[in-house]
Write an enzyme that holds these catalytic residues in place. Structure first.
Site, PDB file in Angstrom:
ATOM      1  CB  SER A 240      -0.801  -0.060   1.078  1.00 31.85           C
ATOM      2  OG  SER A 240      -0.121   0.386   2.208  1.00 31.85           O
ATOM      3  CE  LYS A 241      -1.854   6.435  -2.850  1.00 28.05           C
ATOM      4  NZ  LYS A 241      -2.880   7.799  -2.812  1.00 28.05           N
ATOM      5  NE  ARG A 242       0.403   0.263   6.389  1.00 25.46           N
ATOM      6  CZ  ARG A 242       0.825  -0.573   6.664  1.00 25.46           C
ATOM      7  NH1 ARG A 242       1.701  -0.679   7.141  1.00 25.46           N
ATOM      8  NH2 ARG A 242       0.047  -1.694   6.137  1.00 25.46           N
ATOM      9  N   GLY A 244       5.402   2.503   0.340  1.00 22.98           N
ATOM     10  CA  GLY A 244       6.124   3.064  -0.371  1.00 22.98           C
ATOM     11  C   GLY A 244       5.587   2.760  -1.901  1.00 22.98           C
TER      12      GLY A 244
END
Ligand code: GLU
Length: 475
Positions: A240-242, A244
């Site tokens: 996920s965006k978390r 990277g």
């Protein structure tokens, strides 16, 4: 039969790292087989597809060096062709109209759930007389799928996967308003584009069985499929965006090189023995779907960064100068001819110490900066009055040096320290700070040689006279 593959992103956001890897695997497969790599923009979700996202996908692929063959295909523009295929299947009795209302469909799902079955359409209108169609309901068109037997896919990554046809219901091909569904569009496009191999994320595996049934109904041989495991974060959870999972442009901004990105992404799932550092040319020679693993790979920023450091050192000095120009400009530093000369002379010493283009631009800035150069706050502390006095002494000694090379400069500095009765260390650090604005830099005499006599003397004079502005530490 020559190989034709495609990358088929939905332009609803940036080209993220998972998409970039899917594109790379398709590209490597095509290039290793002397086949074609096509691009299809799946822009049928009109509310979420944007021009900006399409541009970002093109830019991202270009930056990654994944060149596609032929003109890109835009899926939405082909809606009439998709509907035409559904109408042909209707005419051939391979598809049928279904007038079930949303309420009836919901009731079917609820019943299936209550009986512990998978919610699916129960085939009500498969054989029912269309004369019984209710007033005012626009029918959808459904595929008349096989109800018995099995559908088997020989997947290049997952191996043989079989699903009983009883588990697959009659999927919708055309909605009530006549627009094609995603499943219909994908299959018609892949068939019309002559796609021989579909390589995509394994989140699409469950769609594949229905797609295979549709190919058969259309009388087209399905392509060979290869479903690659998704990328997970370092903690094992879906990326996920978390973690990277950013757009490729974010990695570009971080100062990653395309060849390093390619090397890193190809190793996320594919392996060639224990080789970690693999050039793209080598990968084109070696790539095979047989060595794509079945378990998800984990995204590792440190690994990417260390591969980037490797490819940075492999990169030609003049290319690196071109590449860091934008980062220097962002820092307000314009690259002129003198700057290019100094960077050319100093690049070997700079690039050995840096992992990204951002680090390289920061490390190189002092060579290009206009005088008086800025001095980092922590380094400025070293330029106390005593140090400035020592610098004035060194400057006087250096003024008489004629052979401006590293060995002569070192000898001159050491001789001066001896004559003045001060340890060489007491001179070296202030010198470094005055010349580079920092306490870390390439070798001191290398820096002096690259800067040249006039510039060195001028920078020492600036420091001795306290003319340098301070630069706050980088965030
Ligand atoms: N448009 C789909 C996606 O972005 C890919 C469909 C496919 O590869 O078949 O996930």
């Amino acid at each position: 039969m020559s190989v034709i593959v495609r990358f088929a992103p939905s332009p609803t956001g940036y080209l993220h790292i998972g998409g970039a890897r899917t594109a790379l695997f398709n590209w490597l497969f095509a290039r290793s087989k002397g086949g074609k790599f096509l691009l299809r923009i799946e822009d049928t979700d009109r509310a979420r597809s944007t021009e900006d996202a399409i541009e970002k996908i093109f830019d991202g692929l270009r930056w990654l060096g994944l060149d596609w063959d032929d003109e890109p295909v835009f899926q939405f523009a082909r809606a009439a062709r998709h509907a035409e295929v559904a109408h042909r299947l209707l005419a051939e009795g391979k598809a049928y109209h279904c007038w079930s209302t949303p309420e009836e469909l919901e009731a079917m799902r609820a019943k299936a759930r209550a009986e512990g079955r998978q919610p699916r359409y129960d085939g009500t209108w498969r054989d029912k007389d269309p004369a019984l169609a209710p007033e005012g309901v626009k029918p959808v068109v459904r595929l008349k799928a096989a109800q018995t037997g099995e559908t088997t896919v020989q997947d290049m990554v997952q191996g043989e996967v079989t699903v009983p046809n009883a588990q697959l219901d009659d999927m919708v091909l055309l909605r009530g308003d006549g627009t094609p569904t995603y499943m219909l569009s994908v299959v018609v496009d892949d068939a019309d584009m002559g796609i021989t191999h579909v390589i995509r994320g394994d989140d699409h595996l469950t769609n594949t069985f229905r797609q295979v049934q549709l190919y058969r109904a259309m009388g087209v041989e399905p392509p060979v499929f290869g479903h690659i495991p998704l990328i997970h974060g370092p903690d094992g959870a879906k990326l996920s965006k978390r973690h990277g999972a950013l757009g490729v442009e974010a990695y570009r901004e971080m100062g990653m090189l395309p060849e390093a990105m390619r090397n890193y992404l190809m190793r996320l799932g594919w392996s060639h023995g224990d080789d970690d550092v693999i050039s793209t040319a080598q990968a084109v020679e070696w790539f095979d779907m047989g060595h794509v693993g079945r378990s998800p790979s984990r995204f590792d920023m440190q690994k990417l960064t260390s591969l980037n450091a490797h490819w940075l050192r492999e990169c030609a000095d003049e290319d690196l100068i071109t590449k860091i120009e934008a980062y220097l400009e962002e820092a307000g530093i314009a690259l002129d001819q003198v700057g290019v000369q100094r960077l050319t002379a100093g690049m070997a010493g700079l690039k050995a110490r840096c992992r990204t283009l951002v680090e390289l631009a920061e490390a190189a800035a002092f060579y290009v900066e206009a005088r008086p150069i800025r001095i980092a706050t922590d380094a400025a502390k070293l330029l106390d009055p005593a140090a400035r006095e020592r610098l004035a002494g060194v400057a006087a000694a250096l003024a008489s040096v004629e052979e401006w090379d590293e060995a002569t400069l070192e000898a001159a500095c050491r001789a001066h320290a001896g004559e003045a009765g001060i340890g060489f260390g007491k001179i070296a650090q202030p010198l470094r700070v005055a010349l580079t604005g920092s306490t870390v830099s390439p070798g001191l005499f290398e820096v002096m040689a690259v800067l040249g006599k006039d510039e060195v003397l001028a920078r020492l004079d600036d420091a001795a006279a306290s003319r340098n502005p301070e630069k706050s530490a980088r965030k």
